[in-house]
Write a protein that holds these residues in place. Structure first.
Motif, PDB file in Angstrom:
ATOM      1  N   THR A  42     -12.553  72.757 -43.466  1.00  0.00           N
ATOM      2  CA  THR A  42     -12.607  73.621 -42.293  1.00  0.00           C
ATOM      3  C   THR A  42     -12.621  72.757 -41.044  1.00  0.00           C
ATOM      4  N   ASP A  43     -11.771  73.093 -40.084  1.00  0.00           N
ATOM      5  CA  ASP A  43     -11.755  72.431 -38.787  1.00  0.00           C
ATOM      6  C   ASP A  43     -12.169  73.456 -37.736  1.00  0.00           C
ATOM      7  N   SER A  44     -13.014  73.061 -36.819  1.00  0.00           N
ATOM      8  CA  SER A  44     -13.394  73.911 -35.700  1.00  0.00           C
ATOM      9  C   SER A  44     -13.084  73.166 -34.413  1.00  0.00           C
ATOM     10  N   TYR A  45     -12.493  73.871 -33.464  1.00  0.00           N
ATOM     11  CA  TYR A  45     -12.206  73.257 -32.183  1.00  0.00           C
ATOM     12  C   TYR A  45     -12.115  74.333 -31.121  1.00  0.00           C
ATOM     13  N   PHE A  46     -12.250  73.915 -29.880  1.00  0.00           N
ATOM     14  CA  PHE A  46     -12.186  74.851 -28.769  1.00  0.00           C
ATOM     15  C   PHE A  46     -10.738  75.126 -28.414  1.00  0.00           C
ATOM     16  N   VAL A  47     -10.444  76.395 -28.175  1.00  0.00           N
ATOM     17  CA  VAL A  47      -9.115  76.815 -27.754  1.00  0.00           C
ATOM     18  C   VAL A  47      -9.171  76.931 -26.238  1.00  0.00           C
ATOM     19  N   LYS A  48      -8.462  76.015 -25.568  1.00  0.00           N
ATOM     20  CA  LYS A  48      -8.527  75.967 -24.110  1.00  0.00           C
ATOM     21  C   LYS A  48      -7.613  77.019 -23.495  1.00  0.00           C
ATOM     22  N   PRO A  49      -8.045  77.628 -22.397  1.00  0.00           N
ATOM     23  CA  PRO A  49      -7.144  78.537 -21.685  1.00  0.00           C
ATOM     24  C   PRO A  49      -6.088  77.720 -20.957  1.00  0.00           C
ATOM     25  N   MET A  50      -4.832  78.079 -21.165  1.00  0.00           N
ATOM     26  CA  MET A  50      -3.734  77.375 -20.511  1.00  0.00           C
ATOM     27  C   MET A  50      -2.510  78.264 -20.485  1.00  0.00           C
ATOM     28  N   SER A  51      -1.583  77.904 -19.625  1.00  0.00           N
ATOM     29  CA  SER A  51      -0.320  78.627 -19.562  1.00  0.00           C
ATOM     30  C   SER A  51       0.580  78.146 -20.690  1.00  0.00           C
ATOM     31  N   ILE A  52       1.667  78.841 -20.907  1.00  0.00           N
ATOM     32  CA  ILE A  52       2.611  78.467 -21.965  1.00  0.00           C
ATOM     33  C   ILE A  52       3.231  77.106 -21.646  1.00  0.00           C
ATOM     34  N   ASP A  53       3.501  76.842 -20.367  1.00  0.00           N
ATOM     35  CA  ASP A  53       4.051  75.536 -19.975  1.00  0.00           C
ATOM     36  C   ASP A  53       3.078  74.411 -20.272  1.00  0.00           C
ATOM     37  N   GLU A  54       1.790  74.629 -19.970  1.00  0.00           N
ATOM     38  CA  GLU A  54       0.778  73.615 -20.261  1.00  0.00           C
ATOM     39  C   GLU A  54       0.655  73.379 -21.769  1.00  0.00           C
ATOM     40  N   ALA A  55       0.753  74.454 -22.556  1.00  0.00           N
ATOM     41  CA  ALA A  55       0.673  74.331 -24.015  1.00  0.00           C
ATOM     42  C   ALA A  55       1.862  73.523 -24.542  1.00  0.00           C
ATOM     43  N   ALA A  56       3.054  73.774 -24.006  1.00  0.00           N
ATOM     44  CA  ALA A  56       4.235  73.010 -24.425  1.00  0.00           C
ATOM     45  C   ALA A  56       4.081  71.537 -24.047  1.00  0.00           C
ATOM     46  N   MET A  57       3.524  71.263 -22.873  1.00  0.00           N
ATOM     47  CA  MET A  57       3.301  69.884 -22.450  1.00  0.00           C
ATOM     48  C   MET A  57       2.293  69.207 -23.370  1.00  0.00           C
ATOM     49  N   GLN A  58       1.222  69.911 -23.734  1.00  0.00           N
ATOM     50  CA  GLN A  58       0.213  69.365 -24.634  1.00  0.00           C
ATOM     51  C   GLN A  58       0.812  69.076 -26.008  1.00  0.00           C
ATOM     52  N   MET A  59       1.653  69.966 -26.506  1.00  0.00           N
ATOM     53  CA  MET A  59       2.305  69.748 -27.803  1.00  0.00           C
ATOM     54  C   MET A  59       3.229  68.548 -27.754  1.00  0.00           C
ATOM     55  N   GLU A  60       3.945  68.412 -26.662  1.00  0.00           N
ATOM     56  CA  GLU A  60       4.877  67.286 -26.509  1.00  0.00           C
ATOM     57  C   GLU A  60       4.131  65.958 -26.517  1.00  0.00           C
ATOM     58  N   LEU A  61       2.979  65.912 -25.866  1.00  0.00           N
ATOM     59  CA  LEU A  61       2.193  64.682 -25.813  1.00  0.00           C
ATOM     60  C   LEU A  61       1.540  64.341 -27.143  1.00  0.00           C
TER      61      LEU A  61
END
Length: 180
Positions: free
Chosen positions: A126-145
């Protein structure tokens, strides 16, 4: 900064560990948040491989490089990580943070055998982590990094949990829950 250096298929070297510590220490000037770094140094028959994973306040940046010389491989991967950190920092300067509430998210992993029998599935991880509020663009940037295949995030505009995933054609897909 917390640093974990792992040596695989080679003898631990204090000089090499100190060099890795010096190179990762330079990242502090770009990210002022608490840093956690995991560095894995691996020796194969013909090449030396360095894997680096940096976690800083919910941001995950990863890189891998190989070379004939371990010190050169460390230099190459740290240059790559520094470029990614600078790129992220510039994007953050241009983006305004979106207000919202962080959610706690949990991911369970089940054993394959439990699906083949008539038994109930057994949670093995089991993994637990915080889901940060972000826009779709920010989420795509985070995934890219982070070079991940998917990212679960709290959409700041809808206040709902969304999943952004990387498609086989290189584009992104977005899963948005619908209530009936």
């Amino acid at each position: 900064m917390q640093l974990a250096v792992t040596f695989r298929h080679m003898e631990p070297s204090e000089a090499l560990k100190g060099y890795v510590q010096e190179r990762t220490g330079r990242l502090v000037k770009y990210i002022d948040k608490p840093l956690e770094a995991q560095v894995t140094l691996t020796v194969n028959k013909f090449r030396q491989i360095v894997d680096v994973v940096i976690n800083a306040n919910g941001i995950r940046i990863a890189g891998q490089e190989s070379h004939d010389d371990m010190y050169a491989a460390v230099d190459l991967v740290m240059e790559k990580i520094e470029r990614q950190v600078k790129k992220y920092r510039e994007k953050i300067r241009r983006h305004k943070p979106t207000p919202g509430k962080e959610l706690m998210w949990r991911r369970d992993t089940y054993e394959l055998e439990s699906f083949e029998d008539d038994r109930e599935p057994v949670v093995v991880h089991t993994d637990s982590y915080f889901v940060k509020p972000m826009s779709i663009d920010e989420a795509a940037m985070q995934m890219e990094l982070s070079h991940q295949d998917f990212l679960v995030f709290n959409n700041a505009s809808t206040q709902m949990v969304n999943v952004l995933y990387r498609r086989k054609d290189g584009n992104y897909g977005l899963i948005v829950p619908q209530s009936s």
